[in-house]
Enzyme design. Structure first.
Site, short mmCIF file in Angstrom:
data_model
loop_
_atom_site.label_atom_id
_atom_site.label_comp_id
_atom_site.label_asym_id
_atom_site.label_seq_id
_atom_site.Cartn_x
_atom_site.Cartn_y
_atom_site.Cartn_z
N GLY A 112 7.12 -0.75 5.08
CA GLY A 112 6.64 -0.04 6.12
C GLY A 112 6.69 1.40 5.68
N LYS A 113 5.74 2.06 6.55
CA LYS A 113 5.79 3.50 6.07
C LYS A 113 5.32 4.42 7.31
CE LYS A 113 6.59 6.32 2.66
NZ LYS A 113 7.57 6.17 1.46
#
Ligand code: NAD
Length: 441
Positions: A112-113
């Site tokens: 994720g980011k």
């Protein structure tokens, strides 16, 4: 009229990430097209736009993102970046790298980011606090200890993580919410060793790689010359730790410029100077050089630890290092990889080199869920074991691909990069879990 070469190069980080993935796929024989699409594209992208009261009583609107690239191997995991150039493509690429990275070091997370398009250098602490709290509120239950877990990245730090935790905790009273975010201050459920984990991991990984004898002309950091681009969390601590491991730090930089000293810089004093003056530039006894000159200076090891797409077709031919250790995410373009390969320059890829940060984030998450506090010796021992294993696995995979190359491609295809090997390993690990979970209805 000839166009400058750089204009013809792809600098979209997600396109670069896709090309790296496609190149790695050429080493894998049997994989279904649908599975490939599922592994490369993000599972979920969230855009939020929100207003914040500024110190001067004006109201400004901000645009934030959170991309959950893949959570087949576990909850999404990845940093939150505050930067004026944050885009959906950049955040998606960074989330993609996290999926591969967590697979390479074999921890039970996906990728994720997140990011908010803003310029932290022009924002007060109170404004940053309000932006963070509002961003987290807008994300709602799209983050959580078992869904998607943020961490620090460029221009976010322990304080930002404490605000994220506190905001989420207010939204979920009565639960143990510490594991919603990692990279927190020690007193707010952080882990010993997290602050230096990215750099510490890159040191362990570099030493392990050198012990395999796969870098032409370099088998130890003792006496090696090192240049570091970026003097934040990853870069300044890497400079200190590589120096402590016997290397001579000849050049460092930050967003305002670079400095060089053939006699070697003292990384601790340089950091102190930067804290006092706002930049490494002007450090007594050093020569000011440009960031471009830093990337192409005479050194054994080059550590890009700032932003993406720093080494490209226009400067890769001039790089003189024997080894590049990618502490930043995506600092090399796809085209640069090929140029460096021709020059016999080895690249320790980001998904291995900077994975120490997410490894200790994982340790922090485990400690939070178990209400434990591990001592530093335990954190570092376990980090070293993870990094050494990731390098050993990558080199073993790379040796295997080299054997296949000798046996089958008749020199028509370039040999494998370490990046190919790490990605092949990550893709295989992901595919194994997808097939074993049998995720189709
Ligand atoms: P940071 O905000 O602490 O530091 C960034 C540094 O880069 C600053 O010193 C800044 O001045 C410098 N910089 C910015 N633009 C520059 C330019 N054009 N030229 C030279 N220097 C420039 O950020 P960080 O956490 O150290 O992250 C740096 C890189 O490492 C990013 O690519 C990030 O994704 C990656 N990374 C960080 C972590 C982590 O745990 N912090 C983990 C894995 C990867």
């Amino acid at each position: 009229m000839d166009m400058p070469v750089r204009q013809s190069e792809e600098l979209n980080l997600f396109v670069n990430a896709q090309r790296q993935f496609e190149r790695a796929l050429t080493w894998i024989d049997d994989i279904k097209v649908g599975l490939i699409d599922y592994m490369i594209n993000p599972q979920r992208t969230i855009h939020v736009r929100f207003p914040v009261y500024m110190d001067d009583d004006s109201i400004k609107n901000f645009h934030g993102f959170r991309v959950l690239h893949n959570r087949v191997r576990g909850p999404g995991k990845g940093g939150i970046r505050y930067h004026p150039d944050v885009t959906e493509a950049e955040v998606t690429a960074l989330a993609t790298f996290m999926t591969w990275k967590t697979a390479v070091v074999d921890i039970p997370f996906g990728g994720g980011k997140g990011g908010v398009k803003c310029n932290p250098k022009e924002l007060s602490r109170a404004e940053l606090r309000r932006i963070t709290r509002r961003f987290v509120t807008e994300l709602g239950d799209n983050i959580g200890p078992h869904t998607d877990i943020p961490a620090p990245d460029v221009y976010t730090d322990q304080q930002t993580m404490a605000w994220i935790y506190d905001t989420f905790d207010m939204m979920h009273p009565g639960d143990n919410n510490l594991a919603v975010v990692t990279g927190k201050p020690l007193d707010v459920g952080g882990s010993l060793g997290r602050e230096e984990a990215t750099a510490q991991g890159s040191l362990y990984a570099t030493q392990q790689l050198l012990s395999h004898g796969v870098v032409p002309g370099l088998d130890t950091l003792e006496g090696a010359t090192v240049a570091v681009q970026g003097y934040g969390n990853a870069g300044s601590i890497a400079a200190r730790l590589f120096h402590e491991a016997g290397a001579r730090i000849v050049a460092v930089s930050d967003s305002r410029g670079a400095i060089y000293s053939n006699d070697g810089l003292d990384p601790v004093q340089v950091l102190q100077y930067k804290e006092e003056t706002g930049s490494v530039v002007g450090y007594p006894g050093s020569t000011a050089i440009s960031n471009e000159e830093l990337l192409t200076c005479e050194c054994d090891v080059l550590i890009p630890a700032a932003l993406e797409c720093q080494i490209r077709v226009d400067n890769a031919p001039d790089v003189k290092a024997k080894l590049i250790v990618e502490d930043a995410n995506g600092p090399l373009t796809f085209a640069a990889d090929a140029i460096l390969q021709e020059k016999d320059i080895v690249v320790l890829p980001d998904i291995v080199a900077n994975a120490g940060g997410v490894v200790v984030s994982y340790f922090e998450w485990v400690q939070n869920l178990e209400n434990q506090q591990w001592d530093l010796e335990k954190v570092q021992r376990k980090l070293k074991a993870k990094m050494d294993q990731a390098v050993d696995d990558t080199v073993a995979c790379w040796n295997g691909l080299n054997e296949r190359h000798k046996g089958g491609f008749n020199g028509k295809k370039p040999g494998p990069l370490l990046r190919d090997a790490a990605l092949v390993m990550a893709i295989n690990r992901l595919a194994t879990v997808i097939l074993q979970r049998d995720i189709w209805p």
